[in-house]
Scaffold this active site. Structure first.
Site: not given
Ligand code: AMP
Length: 174
Positions: A59, A96
């Site tokens: 994305r 996670e």
């Molecule tokens: P992070 O590495 O935890 O910041 O997660 C980032 C990626 O996970 C983003 O590029 C999103 O595409 C996806 N993501 C994580 N949580 C969500 C959420 N609640 N809704 C949509 N996409 C999410």
């Protein structure tokens, strides 16, 4: 006039119970939504000086390449391990459950370039942190981070202390 939030669809319990998934497909499948999102992200970083835009699969490609096109900047790819055909640098990061690895072509930009890092959403900041490390491994400087959506409860911005983070929409306590 509609706001970006009006275009985002929230899907409860996807991909697992307790997660409020912020679905951006409903933003980009509307011509006005896509334009509003890209224009807003460009506007957020109008005072940031950067030479190149880097976006993460998948994305991040959508918003990053549209921003680069609009600002007449180059766009470079950050992809999941094993997808890029040329010589790469890689960076693993924790998810996670387990870990993942992102890669960039070694010739993505000249050393010393100021790189704007773009993704759709920042949650914990783990993905963006890995992107910054990749850029820095190639001798680039993270000029700023720009995302469409921020989930402040997950403290991604705190994890990226020292870097400028710009988000168009924020869901706090929602
Ligand atoms: P992070 O590495 O935890 O910041 O997660 C980032 C990626 O996970 C983003 O590029 C999103 O595409 C996806 N993501 C994580 N949580 C969500 C959420 N609640 N809704 C949509 N996409 C999410």
């Amino acid at each position: 006039m509609k706001t970006i939030k009006d275009y985002i669809r929230t899907i409860p319990d996807f991909p697992k119970p307790g997660i409020q998934f912020r679905d951006i497909t409903t933003v980009i499948q509307d011509a006005d939504g896509l334009k509003l999102a890209v224009d807003s992200m460009c506007d957020l970083v109008k005072d940031v000086e950067y030479d190149v835009v880097a976006g993460a699969e998948a994305r991040g490609f959508i918003f990053g390449s549209a921003m680069a096109y609009k600002e007449h900047k180059p766009f470079v790819l950050i992809r999941k391990k094993g997808k890029l055909p040329f010589e790469t640098v890689s960076q693993s990061y924790e998810l996670e459950y387990g870990s993942a690895e992102l890669e960039m072509h070694t010739d993505s930009f000249p050393a010393g370039s100021r790189v704007l890092i773009v993704d759709d959403l920042i949650a914990t900041g783990g993905t963006i942190e890995a992107m910054i490390k990749l850029v820095e491994k190639l001798g680039g400087k993270a000029a700023g981070v720009c995302v469409l959506v921020e989930l402040p409860d997950l403290k991604g911005r705190e994890r990226l202390e020292g870097y400028d983070v710009f988000s168009a929409v924020s869901y706090e306590g929602e």
